[in-house]
Design a protein around this motif. Structure first.
Motif, PDB file in Angstrom:
ATOM      1  N   GLY A   1      43.740  38.204  31.971  1.00  0.00           N
ATOM      2  CA  GLY A   1      42.594  37.964  32.824  1.00  0.00           C
ATOM      3  C   GLY A   1      41.375  38.724  32.346  1.00  0.00           C
ATOM      4  N   THR A   2      40.242  38.385  32.927  1.00  0.00           N
ATOM      5  CA  THR A   2      39.009  39.107  32.651  1.00  0.00           C
ATOM      6  C   THR A   2      38.561  39.787  33.936  1.00  0.00           C
ATOM      7  N   THR A   3      37.950  40.950  33.765  1.00  0.00           N
ATOM      8  CA  THR A   3      37.451  41.704  34.906  1.00  0.00           C
ATOM      9  C   THR A   3      35.992  42.046  34.693  1.00  0.00           C
ATOM     10  N   ASP A   4      35.309  42.337  35.778  1.00  0.00           N
ATOM     11  CA  ASP A   4      33.939  42.809  35.669  1.00  0.00           C
ATOM     12  C   ASP A   4      33.975  44.327  35.458  1.00  0.00           C
TER      13      ASP A   4
ATOM     14  N   LEU B   1      37.942  38.471  37.537  1.00  0.00           N
ATOM     15  CA  LEU B   1      37.036  37.328  37.541  1.00  0.00           C
ATOM     16  C   LEU B   1      37.754  36.021  37.216  1.00  0.00           C
ATOM     17  N   ASP B   2      38.712  36.096  36.317  1.00  0.00           N
ATOM     18  CA  ASP B   2      39.383  34.892  35.852  1.00  0.00           C
ATOM     19  C   ASP B   2      40.779  35.280  35.395  1.00  0.00           C
ATOM     20  N   ARG B   3      41.733  34.377  35.606  1.00  0.00           N
ATOM     21  CA  ARG B   3      43.102  34.645  35.194  1.00  0.00           C
ATOM     22  C   ARG B   3      43.686  33.443  34.493  1.00  0.00           C
ATOM     23  N   LEU B   4      44.451  33.723  33.462  1.00  0.00           N
ATOM     24  CA  LEU B   4      45.282  32.710  32.823  1.00  0.00           C
ATOM     25  C   LEU B   4      46.707  33.161  33.094  1.00  0.00           C
TER      26      LEU B   4
ATOM     27  N   SER C   1      42.706  40.923  43.821  1.00  0.00           N
ATOM     28  CA  SER C   1      41.361  41.001  43.265  1.00  0.00           C
ATOM     29  C   SER C   1      40.949  42.434  42.942  1.00  0.00           C
TER      30      SER C   1
ATOM     31  N   ASP D   1      50.366  38.113  32.201  1.00  0.00           N
ATOM     32  CA  ASP D   1      49.122  37.673  32.818  1.00  0.00           C
ATOM     33  C   ASP D   1      47.976  38.131  31.946  1.00  0.00           C
TER      34      ASP D   1
END
Length: 95
Positions: free
Chosen positions: A66-69, A75-78, A92, A64
């Motif tokens: 993803g980007t986090t704040d 925030l977003d997952r690929l 989350s 997985d």
């Protein structure tokens, strides 16, 4: 009237201006050019890196990404790991 030109294969961009005497007759021209080679080359490198990253992330099936704040919220997952047996999507909160 100034003329400008651009070399699409890289190199330089420039402006050509006529030089006139007091009577208004053309006596020559002045050219001002800017070498854009480094800027163009850097643009190609960024584009190539982006394409490689997109291919890598688009074909990943066992992880997985993803980007986090700054607070750690996703925030977003690929996703790709959900296709693997026994894996689950992170919540989350990042767990």
């Amino acid at each position: 009237m100034p003329r400008s030109s651009s070399n699409r294969s890289g190199g330089a961009i420039g402006v050509c201006l006529p030089v006139r005497n007091e009577a208004g007759a053309g006596t020559g021209f002045a050219v001002h050019g800017i070498d854009q080679t480094d800027r163009i080359r850097a643009g190609f490198l960024v584009r190539d890196n982006d394409q490689r990253l997109e291919l890598l992330l688009g074909n990943a099936t066992d992880c997985d990404v993803g980007t986090t704040d700054p607070g750690g919220r996703v925030l977003d997952r690929l996703g790709g790991a959900e296709a693997s047996p026994g894996s689950r999507r992170p919540t989350s909160s990042g767990t």
